[in-house]
Design a protein around this motif. Structure first.
Motif, mmCIF file in Angstrom:
data_model
loop_
_atom_site.group_PDB
_atom_site.id
_atom_site.type_symbol
_atom_site.label_atom_id
_atom_site.label_comp_id
_atom_site.label_asym_id
_atom_site.label_seq_id
_atom_site.Cartn_x
_atom_site.Cartn_y
_atom_site.Cartn_z
ATOM 1 N N ASN A 1 -24.194 17.928 36.744
ATOM 2 C CA ASN A 1 -23.781 16.524 36.831
ATOM 3 C C ASN A 1 -22.855 16.095 35.702
ATOM 4 N N HIS B 1 -17.483 20.702 41.608
ATOM 5 C CA HIS B 1 -18.231 21.955 41.656
ATOM 6 C C HIS B 1 -17.387 23.146 42.093
ATOM 7 N N THR C 1 -22.086 11.972 32.409
ATOM 8 C CA THR C 1 -22.728 12.386 33.653
ATOM 9 C C THR C 1 -22.353 11.414 34.761
ATOM 10 N N LEU D 1 -19.232 15.498 33.997
ATOM 11 C CA LEU D 1 -17.917 15.127 34.512
ATOM 12 C C LEU D 1 -16.939 14.969 33.356
ATOM 13 N N SER E 1 -15.985 18.290 37.781
ATOM 14 C CA SER E 1 -17.381 18.576 37.487
ATOM 15 C C SER E 1 -17.551 20.085 37.616
ATOM 16 N N PHE F 1 -19.456 10.952 42.251
ATOM 17 C CA PHE F 1 -18.237 11.437 41.591
ATOM 18 C C PHE F 1 -17.104 10.433 41.780
#
Length: 414
Positions: free
Chosen positions: A404, A209, A394, A406, A233, A128
């Motif tokens: 995954n 997440h 991704t 973003l 994400s 990330f």
């Protein structure tokens, strides 16, 4: 409709809406294939509409099921012979990779400093961080836990990191780690869902997440506060306070043929997980078989043609017998069982239903990523409407995390 190449998504104004519209229309066209939940519907209408497809799926050996689960794009090409619209699958899902695997490894927090940080989470944070580098603003780490992402970004050049986290124990542990390793990271105990939340000015909001309404609140609050950059994400889209999902962008909400989804539909987008240990998979298979066997039994006894949901079972039943599970479930649903139940017969029916469910789910799982991308493209349109230039792609391989995707949005004019 001709779509711009995936690699130029962040350059073509309005292209996210065009892609969302195309994906929306495709999902609506193929709704009969993914709406029915195999665990609940033994005879979905698509079996009659596509009998050859049903026969092919239901005849698959178990090892082929697992193989196709790992190769859904190839499966879509194969099944396009039965459902021609599936031929568009790969093009609709095509996205650029925003960081290489090598760049992600280079950005990972050094193992010696990654205290309390599982290896997979360390890799995800590194990937990330690589995808959103270089960093030019102080960082606001949203729903930050112990601040692992913030500490990773601090070592990638973030001059200062502020973390918001609702769990005070994680805040305490995270501040202890940051102080111990000399990282410019400071976590605050904060519920990000409260009304009137004030965000620090001129910060780069990041979220790795954050679940459901939490990541949506970052987009909404960050845009309202005119933060210069937002990178997220998303995860767990179904964790929302609304029974029916509310699209974020004005353009998508106003589209006349917009797909309508509820929380149950959104669960499909996050069903994929990294492969569980064999022991866990065996236990899941056994309990699923028991639930399906009990459901077949209750349909027979009650004449009810619908699936009967049963709550989570006590862990002590995991290693028991099918009969024990059924008696527990019947008590929970206030269902009286006859004295002469042939437990072997109903277990066999559960096993047959599980084999069918496994194969029907293979078809439904083709639509996990399309539904997820439909959601995230709506986010991209929303951010463009708020004055951001947006990249979507991704940041790592799906084997590291299926979540995954973003979004990286920078406000026009800085």
């Amino acid at each position: 409709m001709t779509l711009p190449p995936a690699a130029s998504l962040h350059q073509a104004s309005g292209c996210f809406y065009q892609r969302w519209q195309s994906l929306n229309d495709w999902l609506r066209e193929l709704e009969p294939l993914w709406r029915p939940i195999p665990f609940m519907e033994p005879a979905p209408a698509w079996r009659d509409a596509h009998p050859d497809l049903a026969r092919w799926l239901e005849a698959l050996p178990e090892e082929d099921c697992q193989d196709w689960e790992e190769r859904l794009p190839e499966l879509s090409s194969l099944l396009a012979g039965h459902v021609p619209a599936l031929a568009r699958y790969r093009d609709l899902l095509d996205l650029p990779r925003l960081a290489t695997e090598a760049e992600g490894r280079q950005a990972e927090l050094a193992e010696v400093a990654a205290v309390d940080m599982p290896g997979r989470k360390r890799q995800q944070a590194g990937a990330f961080a690589a995808a959103i580098s270089p960093l030019g603003y102080p960082v606001l780490d949203w729903c930050c836990g112990k601040g692992h992402l913030g500490r990773t970004l601090a070592r990638r050049g973030a001059m200062e990191v502020t973390g918001f986290e609702w769990n005070p124990e994680l805040v305490t542990d995270g501040n202890r780690l940051a102080e111990h390793y000399g990282d410019p990271v400071r976590l605050s105990h904060q519920d990000v869902m409260v009304d009137g939340l004030k965000l620090p000015e001129c910060h780069h909001g990041v979220a790795l997440h954050a679940c459901g309404d939490l990541h949506r609140r970052l987009m909404q609050s960050g845009a309202q506060a005119r933060l210069p950059r937002l990178s997220l994400s998303p995860c767990c889209y179904h964790l929302t306070g609304d029974e029916r999902y509310q699209l974020q962008a004005r353009q998508t909400r106003e589209y006349g043929e917009c797909l309508s989804v509820d929380r149950n539909d959104l669960r499909l987008a996050v069903q994929e997980t990294v492969t569980a240990p064999e022991r866990v998979r065996e236990q899941t298979t056994r309990i699923s078989t028991w639930r399906l066997g009990f459901d077949a039994l209750q349909r027979e006894l009650t004449g009810n043609g619908h699936y009967l949901p049963v709550p989570s079972h006590p862990a002590g039943l995991n290693n028991g017998r099918f009969e024990d599970f059924c008696r527990w479930a019947a008590a929970k649903k206030q269902l009286t069982l006859p004295a002469d139940v042939d437990w072997a017969e109903w277990l066999a029916r559960g096993e047959a239903r599980y084999r069918q469910v496994r194969r029907h789910e293979l078809l439904r799982h083709l639509f996990r990523r399309p539904l997820e991308l439909w959601l995230v493209l709506d986010y991209a349109v929303f951010l463009e409407e708020q004055g951001y230039r947006v990249r979507l792609g991704t940041f790592c391989d799906r084997q590291l995390t299926p979540r995954n995707l973003l979004l990286d949005a920078e406000r026009e004019g800085g």
